[in-house]
Write an enzyme that holds these catalytic residues in place. Structure first.
Site, PDB file in Angstrom:
ATOM      1  N   CYS A   1      28.325  44.501  17.022  1.00  0.00           N
ATOM      2  CA  CYS A   1      28.703  44.241  15.572  1.00  0.00           C
ATOM      3  C   CYS A   1      30.223  45.750  15.970  1.00  0.00           C
ATOM      4  O   CYS A   1      31.075  45.627  15.408  1.00  0.00           O
ATOM      5  CB  CYS A   1      27.952  44.396  14.310  1.00  0.00           C
ATOM      6  SG  CYS A   1      26.628  45.040  14.252  1.00  0.00           S
TER       7      CYS A   1
ATOM      8  N   HIS B   1      24.785  46.295   9.722  1.00  0.00           N
ATOM      9  CA  HIS B   1      25.367  45.563  10.202  1.00  0.00           C
ATOM     10  C   HIS B   1      27.052  46.067  10.364  1.00  0.00           C
ATOM     11  O   HIS B   1      27.880  47.409   9.461  1.00  0.00           O
ATOM     12  CB  HIS B   1      25.915  44.109   9.520  1.00  0.00           C
ATOM     13  CG  HIS B   1      26.615  43.037  10.468  1.00  0.00           C
ATOM     14  ND1 HIS B   1      26.120  43.061  12.076  1.00  0.00           N
ATOM     15  CD2 HIS B   1      27.337  42.250  10.115  1.00  0.00           C
ATOM     16  CE1 HIS B   1      27.355  41.911  12.143  1.00  0.00           C
ATOM     17  NE2 HIS B   1      27.657  40.899  11.356  1.00  0.00           N
TER      18      HIS B   1
ATOM     19  N   ASN C   1      33.519  37.976  10.445  1.00  0.00           N
ATOM     20  CA  ASN C   1      31.997  38.358  11.152  1.00  0.00           C
ATOM     21  C   ASN C   1      31.981  37.922  12.480  1.00  0.00           C
ATOM     22  O   ASN C   1      32.502  37.654  12.756  1.00  0.00           O
ATOM     23  CB  ASN C   1      30.459  37.702  10.209  1.00  0.00           C
ATOM     24  CG  ASN C   1      29.182  37.684  10.215  1.00  0.00           C
ATOM     25  OD1 ASN C   1      29.242  39.067  10.362  1.00  0.00           O
ATOM     26  ND2 ASN C   1      28.432  37.372   9.259  1.00  0.00           N
TER      27      ASN C   1
END
Length: 326
Positions: free
Chosen positions: A127, A273, A293
């Protein structure tokens, strides 16, 4: 009579046993959270790496939090631009945003076709790279006034980025931006990346250096805490483009839609994240950010999640990066 007395004695003994044995009728919070998380893993086929055997410490998607006690100021670049001045009144006491008329009530960079498609990181904890590279793609399209965004080669960055990043085993957005800036890395387009791999049968870690021509490269960036200053995030989103944020995404496993308003921890130490913020909506009864996301389009709202503005929910304002391209 003896039978009655014997029965009474048995009842007394049983009662004493119950009084002496401590019962815990409440489910263990850690066990229950782990059970739900395992259900989520099976549902979305998304195995994650664990740092320690505590669910709160799970490396959700590869964002390695900065070491405890290390100075965040290493990554701070103070902007002298008038665009970044505090022109919006913010009440810390009431935690309310008072937005002037000249700031757009709704900003969604997807409507300009400058936001890359939602990625699915699968089993790769990347990520940190996906959020940064996709944001750079967006900012490049905005700067060059393109009608459509051009995807950049994320895989090459995942495999090759130095400065304390570890590919699919995790990395850090600020360290990645520092590496891109210091090494003057010119990012390849996705088509160039695929062409190189097809010829060399593998990842090529030789990047072109920024020269005196058009290229996609980081000139400067910020990596700052904007807790109680989320108006600066809105200002940048409205005037410049998408931004990168580190978040705590543990509770996102249960997200199905709507605006997240509660039950999303905001402590800096719990960041795990990284995401791209592509806009906001202040007209909604609960103002929110549009957060992109990297868990595929099956997650949330076609791959997006809405986070309420002004509360540092999920730690969204703890570690924010604004990026400027050459």
């Amino acid at each position: 009579m003896s039978e009655v007395i014997e029965m009474i004695l048995i009842l007394i003994i049983v009662t004493l046993c119950f009084l002496m044995i401590p019962f815990n009728l409440q489910p263990n919070a850690v066990i229950e959270a782990r059970r739900k998380f395992e259900i989520f893993i099976r549902l979305y086929d998304k195995p994650y790496r664990y740092n320690v055997p505590d669910l709160k410490q799970v490396m959700v998607s590869g964002q390695i939090a900065q070491e405890r006690g290390s100075p965040l100021d290493k990554f701070v670049i103070e902007s002298k631009s008038a665009e970044m001045k505090d022109a919006i009144i913010f009440s810390r006491a009431k935690r309310s945003l008072f937005i002037p008329d000249y700031l757009p009530k709704v900003v969604d960079w997807r409507e300009k076709n400058v936001v890359p498609t939602v990625k699915s990181q699968g089993n790769c904890g990347a990520c940190w790279a996906i959020s940064v590279v996709d944001t750079i793609s967006s900012l490049s399209a905005i700067k060059q006034k393109q009608s459509n965004v051009t995807d950049l080669c994320i895989e090459k960055v995942i495999n090759c980025a130095g400065n304390g990043n570890f590919g699919c085993d995790g990395g850090d957005t600020c360290r990645l931006l520092e590496w891109l800036q210091d090494e003057r890395i010119e990012l390849s387009t996705l088509s160039d990346c695929l062409s190189i791999q097809s010829h060399k049968n593998g990842s090529d870690c030789e990047f072109q250096k920024a020269g005196n021509r058009e290229f996609i490269s980081v000139e400067r960036f910020s990596c700052v805490s904007l807790v109680d200053r989320e108006h600066l995030m809105l200002r940048y989103l409205a005037t410049r483009g998408p931004i990168v944020a580190a978040v705590n995404a543990i509770s996102w496993q249960y997200y199905l839609g709507g605006v997240v308003q509660y039950h999303c921890e905001s402590r800096y130490d719990d960041l795990n994240h990284a995401v791209e913020i592509v806009g906001y909506n202040l007209e909604n009864s609960i103002p929110y950010y549009w957060v992109k996301n990297s868990w595929g389009t099956a997650f949330g709202d076609h791959g997006y999640i809405k986070i309420e503005i002004g509360k540092n929910l999920c730690g969204i304002a703890n570690r924010v990066s604004f990026i400027e391209l050459v």
